[in-house]
Design a protein around this motif. Structure first.
Motif, PDB file in Angstrom:
ATOM      1  N   ARG A  11      14.707   8.067  -5.792  1.00 47.82           N
ATOM      2  CA  ARG A  11      13.779   8.928  -5.046  1.00 47.82           C
ATOM      3  C   ARG A  11      12.332   8.593  -5.410  1.00 47.82           C
ATOM      4  O   ARG A  11      11.459   8.504  -4.538  1.00 47.82           O
ATOM      5  N   ARG A  14      11.398   5.208  -3.961  1.00 46.58           N
ATOM      6  CA  ARG A  14      11.062   5.363  -2.532  1.00 46.58           C
ATOM      7  C   ARG A  14       9.637   5.887  -2.376  1.00 46.58           C
ATOM      8  O   ARG A  14       8.856   5.371  -1.582  1.00 46.58           O
ATOM      9  N   GLN A  15       9.284   6.890  -3.161  1.00 48.20           N
ATOM     10  CA  GLN A  15       7.952   7.485  -3.054  1.00 48.20           C
ATOM     11  C   GLN A  15       6.854   6.520  -3.484  1.00 48.20           C
ATOM     12  O   GLN A  15       5.765   6.530  -2.915  1.00 48.20           O
ATOM     13  N   GLU A  19       7.269   4.762   0.741  1.00 42.89           N
ATOM     14  CA  GLU A  19       6.620   5.818   1.522  1.00 42.89           C
ATOM     15  C   GLU A  19       5.336   6.272   0.847  1.00 42.89           C
ATOM     16  O   GLU A  19       5.194   6.151  -0.359  1.00 42.89           O
ATOM     17  N   ASP A  20       4.435   6.823   1.662  1.00 47.67           N
ATOM     18  CA  ASP A  20       3.237   7.416   1.071  1.00 47.67           C
ATOM     19  C   ASP A  20       3.533   8.862   0.690  1.00 47.67           C
ATOM     20  O   ASP A  20       4.669   9.322   0.804  1.00 47.67           O
ATOM     21  N   GLU A  21       2.524   9.573   0.236  1.00 49.00           N
ATOM     22  CA  GLU A  21       2.709  10.949  -0.232  1.00 49.00           C
ATOM     23  C   GLU A  21       3.213  11.890   0.856  1.00 49.00           C
ATOM     24  O   GLU A  21       3.826  12.911   0.568  1.00 49.00           O
ATOM     25  N   ASP A  22       2.953  11.551   2.117  1.00 49.86           N
ATOM     26  CA  ASP A  22       3.389  12.397   3.225  1.00 49.86           C
ATOM     27  C   ASP A  22       4.745  11.980   3.779  1.00 49.86           C
ATOM     28  O   ASP A  22       5.207  12.540   4.772  1.00 49.86           O
ATOM     29  N   GLY A  23       5.377  10.993   3.164  1.00 49.40           N
ATOM     30  CA  GLY A  23       6.684  10.544   3.615  1.00 49.40           C
ATOM     31  C   GLY A  23       6.639   9.515   4.727  1.00 49.40           C
ATOM     32  O   GLY A  23       7.668   9.167   5.293  1.00 49.40           O
ATOM     33  N   HIS A  24       5.432   9.021   5.052  1.00 54.10           N
ATOM     34  CA  HIS A  24       5.317   7.983   6.072  1.00 54.10           C
ATOM     35  C   HIS A  24       5.583   6.618   5.460  1.00 54.10           C
ATOM     36  O   HIS A  24       5.155   6.339   4.342  1.00 54.10           O
ATOM     37  N   LYS A  25       6.261   5.782   6.204  1.00 54.15           N
ATOM     38  CA  LYS A  25       6.633   4.463   5.717  1.00 54.15           C
ATOM     39  C   LYS A  25       5.389   3.603   5.518  1.00 54.15           C
ATOM     40  O   LYS A  25       4.555   3.474   6.407  1.00 54.15           O
ATOM     41  N   ASN A  48      18.687   5.536  -1.978  1.00 54.76           N
ATOM     42  CA  ASN A  48      19.482   6.612  -1.398  1.00 54.76           C
ATOM     43  C   ASN A  48      20.338   7.333  -2.435  1.00 54.76           C
ATOM     44  O   ASN A  48      21.130   8.203  -2.094  1.00 54.76           O
TER      45      ASN A  48
END
Length: 91
Positions: A11, A14-15, A19-25, A48
């Motif tokens: 997790r 992934r962050q 992904e960025d802090e807002d969950g955008h790829k 995952n």
């Protein structure tokens, strides 16, 4: 002493890397996997939560500037220990 449920290291990977802090790829799994020197399926299983951080992956993450290998190995050990305690009813 009871411990809160630690996050799976995937997790955090992934962050930090995908992904960025807002969950955008911000990057694809394939690109990050190539940078880490692993197969994209390996990284996908890790982020995952269905695979663990290995010493090899911890070192690859360190070399990619994502934190020390010790950080990743400690995070995985904490997660594994918590899961084991939960499964045995000790937490």
């Amino acid at each position: 002493m009871a411990m809160h449920s630690p996050s799976h290291p995937g997790r955090i990977i992934r962050q930090r890397l995908i992904e960025d802090e807002d969950g955008h790829k911000i990057d694809s799994v394939a690109v990050v996997a190539e940078r880490l020197g692993c197969h994209r399926n390996t990284l996908n299983r890790l982020i995952n939560g269905s695979a663990s951080v290995t010493p090899e992956m911890a070192l690859a993450l360190e070399q990619a500037g994502a934190g020390s290998a010790e950080f990743w190995m400690t995070m995985q050990a904490n997660f594994d220990l918590f899961q084991l305690r939960q499964s045995r009813g000790a937490a």
